[in-house]
Write an enzyme that holds these catalytic residues in place. Structure first.
Site, PDB file in Angstrom:
ATOM      1  N   LEU A  36       0.871  -1.172   0.000  1.00 38.92           N
ATOM      2  CA  LEU A  36       0.000   0.000   0.000  1.00 38.92           C
ATOM      3  C   LEU A  36       0.901   1.213   0.000  1.00 38.92           C
ATOM      4  CD1 LEU A  36      -2.708  -0.891   2.712  1.00 38.92           C
ATOM      5  CD2 LEU A  36      -3.045  -0.788   0.237  1.00 38.92           C
ATOM      6  N   ASP A  37       0.535   2.237  -0.742  1.00 42.72           N
ATOM      7  CA  ASP A  37       1.316   3.472  -0.733  1.00 42.72           C
ATOM      8  C   ASP A  37       1.424   4.026   0.667  1.00 42.72           C
ATOM      9  OD1 ASP A  37       1.800   3.501  -3.430  1.00 42.72           O
ATOM     10  OD2 ASP A  37       0.090   4.765  -3.913  1.00 42.72           O
ATOM     11  N   ALA A  38       2.436   4.841   0.877  1.00 40.08           N
ATOM     12  CA  ALA A  38       2.620   5.457   2.190  1.00 40.08           C
ATOM     13  C   ALA A  38       1.405   6.291   2.589  1.00 40.08           C
ATOM     14  CB  ALA A  38       3.880   6.319   2.200  1.00 40.08           C
TER      15      ALA A  38
END
Length: 266
Positions: free
Chosen positions: A118-120
């Protein structure tokens, strides 16, 4: 994988471990109840119903199911759900020194790793495990495991925009369509914004954000609520929990039902 089931016999030394013992060790039921499950025809090995109590299996290679749900025979495997906070990168060691997943993986005696990413700036459900085979199936886009996201977006989303997301939008790396999309109640979105729920199986980079941006509704916040059969539920942000036996069975059943071609990122 062993296709045959070795049967206990009076002569010779049969290979493998008695099926009821394996089921009990896996936490399915006591050995006596496991015997009852076998005799009732509720247990299968490598897709074949087994009713003989003398049946033996190889726990490392044979696939065992009870009532059609897969059982994990390897008790060393761990499966942990994390509600990943925003600001944390999906890495076990970030070269830029940003907060990473070691805060959670270092707490485990086993060497856990994340399934997909998951993206930051995206929060939500992330699976941590030491089961490489299952991780391969769940993370690789070719297997089509679905994920559901809830996005807080700018602007009022019209019903026709929801229809457009399902019909497909054109991005710089090709067309993409959501498997499902719906508009959530406005009361939860705040003034001038909307909440959109998207389900898709694509593994393209930042695909949810790019899809919503392409229809004129940039994402403000994004959370992944489900991953395959797993649901985030009420797990607080930054907290973890082990999967239940039901959830694990669903995951294993899903992974074993797929053919094996050769990440996952939002």
């Amino acid at each position: 994988m062993s296709a045959d089931i070795e049967i206990d016999a009076a002569s010779g030394s049969p290979e493998g471990v008695r099926l009821q013992k394996v089921l009990a060790a896996a936490g399915v039921a006591s050995r006596r109840v496991s015997e009852e499950l076998i005799e009732a025809g509720r247990v299968s090995v490598n897709g074949r119903i087994v009713t003989e109590l003398g049946s033996r299996v190889d726990p490392e290679h044979d696939h065992v199911s009870v009532d059609g749900t897969a059982v994990q025979l390897d008790v060393t495997k761990r499966y942990v759900m994390l509600n990943k906070p925003t600001g944390v990168v999906s890495s076990l060691r970030d070269e830029q020194g940003r907060p990473d997943l070691r805060r959670w993986t270092d707490a485990s005696e086993e060497r856990l790793f994340n399934v997909g990413r998951l993206d930051a700036d995206t929060s939500g459900l992330l699976l941590l495990t030491n089961d490489g085979s299952l991780a391969h199936v769940l993370a690789h886009p070719s297997f089509g495991v679905t994920k559901t996201y809830i996005a807080l977006v700018r602007g009022r989303v019209a019903p026709r925009t929801i229809q457009q997301l399902v019909a497909g939008v054109e991005l710089d790396d090709g067309a993409i369509a959501a498997d499902k999309a719906r508009l959530l109640p406005e009361s939860k979105a705040g003034a001038g914004n909307s909440l959109v729920e998207l389900t898709l199986h694509s593994g393209r980079n930042r695909i949810v954000r790019r899809m919503l941006d392409s229809v004129g509704h940039p994402v403000i916040e994004l959370v992944r609520r489900s991953f395959g059969p797993l649901q985030l539920g009420a797990l607080p942000i930054g907290e973890t929990r082990h999967l239940s036996k039901v959830e694990l069975g669903q995951l294993l059943t899903l992974s074993r039902s797929t053919d094996d071609p050769d990440g996952d990122e939002k």
